[in-house]
Design a protein around this motif. Structure first.
Motif, short mmCIF file in Angstrom:
data_model
loop_
_atom_site.label_atom_id
_atom_site.label_comp_id
_atom_site.label_asym_id
_atom_site.label_seq_id
_atom_site.Cartn_x
_atom_site.Cartn_y
_atom_site.Cartn_z
N TYR A 10 6.36 7.92 -2.19
CA TYR A 10 6.54 6.53 -2.37
C TYR A 10 7.12 5.44 -1.23
O TYR A 10 7.30 4.42 -1.32
CB TYR A 10 7.58 6.36 -3.67
N ILE A 11 7.78 6.21 -0.29
CA ILE A 11 8.28 5.56 0.98
C ILE A 11 7.49 5.66 2.14
O ILE A 11 7.06 6.62 2.52
CB ILE A 11 9.76 6.17 1.06
N TYR A 12 7.62 4.32 2.86
CA TYR A 12 6.75 4.30 3.94
C TYR A 12 7.56 4.19 5.27
O TYR A 12 8.36 3.17 5.06
CB TYR A 12 5.65 3.33 3.80
N ILE A 13 7.57 4.96 6.17
CA ILE A 13 8.43 5.01 7.44
C ILE A 13 7.52 4.36 8.57
O ILE A 13 6.72 5.16 8.97
CB ILE A 13 9.25 6.19 7.43
N TYR A 14 7.88 3.50 9.05
CA TYR A 14 7.22 2.91 10.51
C TYR A 14 8.29 2.73 11.49
O TYR A 14 9.39 2.17 11.30
CB TYR A 14 6.67 1.64 10.16
N VAL A 15 8.00 3.32 12.61
CA VAL A 15 8.83 3.27 13.84
C VAL A 15 8.02 2.73 15.03
O VAL A 15 7.07 3.30 15.23
CB VAL A 15 9.30 4.81 14.21
N ASP A 34 5.29 8.08 8.81
CA ASP A 34 4.04 7.60 8.47
C ASP A 34 3.19 6.88 9.64
O ASP A 34 1.99 6.95 9.64
CB ASP A 34 3.99 6.61 7.36
N GLU A 35 3.94 6.28 10.47
CA GLU A 35 3.29 5.63 11.68
C GLU A 35 4.10 5.27 12.66
O GLU A 35 5.39 4.79 12.39
CB GLU A 35 2.79 4.20 11.02
N ALA A 36 3.65 5.61 14.02
CA ALA A 36 4.77 5.53 15.12
C ALA A 36 4.16 4.82 16.22
O ALA A 36 2.92 5.05 16.51
CB ALA A 36 5.39 6.97 15.28
N ILE A 37 4.85 4.11 17.05
CA ILE A 37 4.32 3.40 18.26
C ILE A 37 5.48 3.69 19.15
O ILE A 37 6.56 3.43 19.20
CB ILE A 37 4.04 2.09 18.20
#
Length: 219
Positions: free
Chosen positions: A88-93, A175-178
């Motif tokens: 349920y949690i989305y982590i974007y870095v 979930d997503e990283a740049i």
């Protein structure tokens, strides 16, 4: 009453006034919820909605839904912590910046929103940003207060998340990283540190002196 939320004069919107030095985020939430229930001021975006009603258009459930550290405490009381972060949690870095939000489903709507009822499945523990969302304009100081509370609470959540991963309480997940460049030391304690409920967090501790003066109601 320690916080008052009221209609803005000559505008279809709302304003926030702090009436007590020891007002907490819980007092702010109580005032917001009372205003929503009693004012009938909500102005839905759904083109078929009648004035003062909500037709469950779910536009608010399709926007970015940032979480605070206390939101996660509340949600984990009904969803196991590991499952909460996994499903349920989305982590974007991006570099050293981190954004922790509720995850949206394939339909672009929050995963906590029931496709059958079009209502939140965990309404009683819904995040602060959801509780304080009103489908109408707000004064600048009201908007700024909401932003400060949410952003500070999310900063604390990032600090807590990094600590939980390091301690093995939850599995590491991004979930997503740049240009990933995370450093736990970048995330310092906030007024949310160690707090498990909103009645422990004082609004004055979150506000700059300038914002506090704008929000205070002088009798």
């Amino acid at each position: 009453m320690k916080v008052e939320v009221r209609s803005e004069k000559n505008r279809q919107g709302y304003d926030v006034l702090i009436l007590s030095e020891d007002a907490t985020v819980a007092d702010y939430l109580a005032a917001i919820n009372l205003f929503i229930e009693e004012s009938g001021i909500a102005r839905p975006r759904h083109e078929k909605a009648q004035a003062g009603t909500c037709m469950a258009c779910n536009v608010c459930c399709q926007e970015r839904i940032p979480l605070t550290s206390i939101d996660v405490v509340n949600l984990s009381s009904v969803i196991p912590l590991e499952e909460l972060f996994a499903k349920y949690i989305y982590i974007y870095v991006h570099g050293r910046a981190v954004d922790i939000t509720l995850q949206l489903g394939p339909d672009g709507i929050c995963r906590l929103n029931s496709p059958d009822s079009r209502l939140c499945c965990q309404y009683q523990v819904r995040p602060l940003v959801c509780q304080t969302y009103i489908c109408c304009p707000s004064s600048r100081r009201a908007a700024r207060l909401r932003e400060v509370v949410v952003n500070t609470g999310e900063d604390q959540l990032v600090r807590d998340w990094l600590k939980m991963v390091r301690q093995g309480i939850i599995e590491p997940k991004i979930d997503e990283a740049i240009d990933l460049d995370l450093h736990e030391d970048d995330w310092l304690p906030t007024p949310f540190e160690g707090k498990r409920s909103y009645d422990e967090v004082f609004l004055k501790d979150l506000c700059t002196p300038q914002l506090w003066e704008k929000l205070k109601w002088v009798r």
